[in-house]
Design an enzyme around this catalytic site. Structure first.
Site, PDB file in Angstrom:
ATOM      1  N   TYR A 156      17.934   6.397  -0.157  1.00  0.00           N
ATOM      2  CA  TYR A 156      16.561   6.150   0.315  1.00  0.00           C
ATOM      3  C   TYR A 156      16.096   7.312   1.213  1.00  0.00           C
ATOM      4  O   TYR A 156      15.005   7.856   1.023  1.00  0.00           O
ATOM      5  CB  TYR A 156      16.523   4.831   1.083  1.00  0.00           C
ATOM      6  CG  TYR A 156      15.186   4.464   1.677  1.00  0.00           C
ATOM      7  CD1 TYR A 156      14.199   3.858   0.906  1.00  0.00           C
ATOM      8  CD2 TYR A 156      14.896   4.716   3.020  1.00  0.00           C
ATOM      9  CE1 TYR A 156      12.977   3.511   1.453  1.00  0.00           C
ATOM     10  CE2 TYR A 156      13.676   4.380   3.570  1.00  0.00           C
ATOM     11  CZ  TYR A 156      12.714   3.774   2.788  1.00  0.00           C
ATOM     12  OH  TYR A 156      11.495   3.442   3.344  1.00  0.00           O
ATOM     13  N   LYS A 160      13.021   9.944   0.610  1.00  0.00           N
ATOM     14  CA  LYS A 160      11.885  10.038   1.533  1.00  0.00           C
ATOM     15  C   LYS A 160      11.777  11.436   2.156  1.00  0.00           C
ATOM     16  O   LYS A 160      10.691  11.876   2.527  1.00  0.00           O
ATOM     17  CB  LYS A 160      11.996   8.955   2.608  1.00  0.00           C
ATOM     18  CG  LYS A 160      11.854   7.530   2.062  1.00  0.00           C
ATOM     19  CD  LYS A 160      10.500   7.325   1.412  1.00  0.00           C
ATOM     20  CE  LYS A 160      10.281   5.899   0.961  1.00  0.00           C
ATOM     21  NZ  LYS A 160       8.935   5.690   0.375  1.00  0.00           N
TER      22      LYS A 160
HETATM   23  P1  NAD Z   1       7.605  -4.017   0.314  1.00  0.00           P
HETATM   24  O1  NAD Z   1       8.922  -4.188  -0.352  1.00  0.00           O
HETATM   25  O2  NAD Z   1       7.010  -5.176   1.035  1.00  0.00           O
HETATM   26  O3  NAD Z   1       6.512  -3.473  -0.718  1.00  0.00           O
HETATM   27  C1  NAD Z   1       6.831  -2.553  -1.725  1.00  0.00           C
HETATM   28  C2  NAD Z   1       5.956  -2.863  -2.925  1.00  0.00           C
HETATM   29  O4  NAD Z   1       6.262  -1.912  -3.963  1.00  0.00           O
HETATM   30  C3  NAD Z   1       6.226  -4.269  -3.495  1.00  0.00           C
HETATM   31  O5  NAD Z   1       5.005  -4.943  -3.654  1.00  0.00           O
HETATM   32  C4  NAD Z   1       6.900  -3.983  -4.831  1.00  0.00           C
HETATM   33  O6  NAD Z   1       6.607  -4.940  -5.835  1.00  0.00           O
HETATM   34  C5  NAD Z   1       6.308  -2.618  -5.195  1.00  0.00           C
HETATM   35  N1  NAD Z   1       7.147  -1.892  -6.149  1.00  0.00           N
HETATM   36  C6  NAD Z   1       8.495  -1.687  -6.075  1.00  0.00           C
HETATM   37  N2  NAD Z   1       8.907  -1.011  -7.153  1.00  0.00           N
HETATM   38  C7  NAD Z   1       7.810  -0.763  -7.923  1.00  0.00           C
HETATM   39  C8  NAD Z   1       7.592  -0.105  -9.160  1.00  0.00           C
HETATM   40  N3  NAD Z   1       8.611   0.418  -9.855  1.00  0.00           N
HETATM   41  N4  NAD Z   1       6.340  -0.039  -9.657  1.00  0.00           N
HETATM   42  C9  NAD Z   1       5.287  -0.600  -8.967  1.00  0.00           C
HETATM   43  N5  NAD Z   1       5.435  -1.251  -7.791  1.00  0.00           N
HETATM   44  C10 NAD Z   1       6.688  -1.332  -7.275  1.00  0.00           C
HETATM   45  O7  NAD Z   1       7.805  -2.799   1.297  1.00  0.00           O
HETATM   46  P2  NAD Z   1       6.869  -2.123   2.400  1.00  0.00           P
HETATM   47  O8  NAD Z   1       7.598  -2.203   3.673  1.00  0.00           O
HETATM   48  O9  NAD Z   1       5.462  -2.604   2.317  1.00  0.00           O
HETATM   49  O10 NAD Z   1       6.976  -0.602   1.907  1.00  0.00           O
HETATM   50  C11 NAD Z   1       5.899   0.156   1.389  1.00  0.00           C
HETATM   51  C12 NAD Z   1       6.264   1.623   1.462  1.00  0.00           C
HETATM   52  O11 NAD Z   1       6.494   2.003   2.830  1.00  0.00           O
HETATM   53  C13 NAD Z   1       7.566   1.975   0.718  1.00  0.00           C
HETATM   54  O12 NAD Z   1       7.430   3.233   0.101  1.00  0.00           O
HETATM   55  C14 NAD Z   1       8.589   2.047   1.838  1.00  0.00           C
HETATM   56  O13 NAD Z   1       9.681   2.869   1.511  1.00  0.00           O
HETATM   57  C15 NAD Z   1       7.747   2.634   2.947  1.00  0.00           C
HETATM   58  N6  NAD Z   1       8.300   2.401   4.284  1.00  0.00           N
HETATM   59  C16 NAD Z   1       8.506   1.141   4.753  1.00  0.00           C
HETATM   60  C17 NAD Z   1       9.049   0.965   6.030  1.00  0.00           C
HETATM   61  C18 NAD Z   1       9.317  -0.381   6.627  1.00  0.00           C
HETATM   62  O14 NAD Z   1       9.963  -0.439   7.682  1.00  0.00           O
HETATM   63  N7  NAD Z   1       8.827  -1.477   6.039  1.00  0.00           N
HETATM   64  C19 NAD Z   1       9.365   2.099   6.808  1.00  0.00           C
HETATM   65  C20 NAD Z   1       9.142   3.365   6.290  1.00  0.00           C
HETATM   66  C21 NAD Z   1       8.598   3.505   5.025  1.00  0.00           C
END
Ligand code: NAD
Length: 250
Positions: A156, A160
């Site tokens: 991951y 990123k």
């Molecule tokens: P989440 O798991 O709630 O949402 C991710 C969404 O992506 C889900 O709705 C899922 O269905 C969709 N998804 C996954 N694989 C997919 C695919 N192949 N095609 C289409 N859709 C797909 O997570 P989140 O926390 O809302 O994360 C959103 C973004 O932010 C991600 O890129 C994550 O890496 C990044 N992020 C999150 C955090 C955190 O702490 N939550 C921190 C840093 C970065």
């Protein structure tokens, strides 16, 4: 109305950070499309958008499948007449210690988090180049930033970190009419973090100088800025939204 008349596509927009971005965009006058793996909650999201007074189309598609992205983008352009903004938000994390991590898990993580944004940019960019206007925002992570990698999710972190480099390279290649930037969230209160052990979440909060997790809206406001014309002279940049977590290493 900072996005009045703009058409936006948000991948993984059906929950968490992606849905917060959709709402922030809608509140600022954008027409919004979300692309999601599953369509289970699409009707509910459309109802919610209607109640909030913005136009939402729901598109089923996997960011790792180019033909599905092409269809989603074509459907969005058919509905709204154009695509101005692409937010590459869909992402996954698979947690397992280094010695147990499989090559398949690495490949899956890189496929969704890195190849997915590449494919989405490749499909959306021709429309943006033709209209000489476009904003691309790639969602990275504090875990891809400088020294902030994390044990158990090295694939991951690698994805990123790579997306930051991809952002900078694409910013050069798509200039001068398309801005390509990244927003790197810190630990954010979504399903990605909610499932972690209590102690891990406590450490995340303690590690942040602002003493809380980010709410999805905190991240959405940064993405809104990067997607708006207020940021029109910014490209190839990463905006870290982490409550000061990165300062801890000093
Ligand atoms: P989440 O798991 O709630 O949402 C991710 C969404 O992506 C889900 O709705 C899922 O269905 C969709 N998804 C996954 N694989 C997919 C695919 N192949 N095609 C289409 N859709 C797909 O997570 P989140 O926390 O809302 O994360 C959103 C973004 O932010 C991600 O890129 C994550 O890496 C990044 N992020 C999150 C955090 C955190 O702490 N939550 C921190 C840093 C970065």
């Amino acid at each position: 109305m900072r996005l009045q008349g703009k058409a936006a596509l948000i991948t993984g927009g059906g929950r968490g950070i992606g849905w917060a971005i959709a709402q922030a965009f809608g509140a600022q006058g954008a027409q919004v499309g979300i692309m999601e793996l599953q369509g289970d909650n699409f009707a509910q999201l459309r109802d919610e958008a209607r109640a909030r007074g913005f136009e939402l189309i729901t598109l089923q598609g996997d960011v790792t499948k180019k033909e599905q992205i092409e269809k989603a983008v074509a459907d969005l352009v058919a509905a709204f007449g154009k695509i101005d903004i692409l937010v590459n938000n869909a992402g996954i994390v698979i947690s397992r210690p280094f010695l147990e991590k499989t090559a398949q898990e690495w490949m899956k993580t890189l496929e969704v988090n890195l190849v997915g944004p590449f494919l989405c940019c490749q499909v959306a960019a021709p429309y943006m180049l033709k209209q000489k206007y476009g904003k691309i925002v790639n969602i990275s992570s504090i875990r891809g930033f400088d020294h902030c990698g994390r044990e158990g999710v090295m694939d991951y972190c690698a994805s990123k970190g790579a997306i930051i480099n991809f952002t900078k390279t694409l910013a050069k290649e798509l200039a001068p009419h398309i801005n390509v930037n990244s927003v790197a969230p810190g630990h954010t209160n979504t399903t990605m973090v909610q499932g972690l052990p209590e102690e891990v979440r406590r450490n995340m909060i303690e590690g942040s100088y602002l003493k809380r997790l980010a709410e999805p809206e905190d991240i959405a406001q940064a993405v809104l800025f990067m997607s708006s014309d207020e940021a029109k002279f910014i490209t190839g940049q990463v905006l870290l939204v982490d409550g000061g977590f990165h300062l801890k290493r000093n």
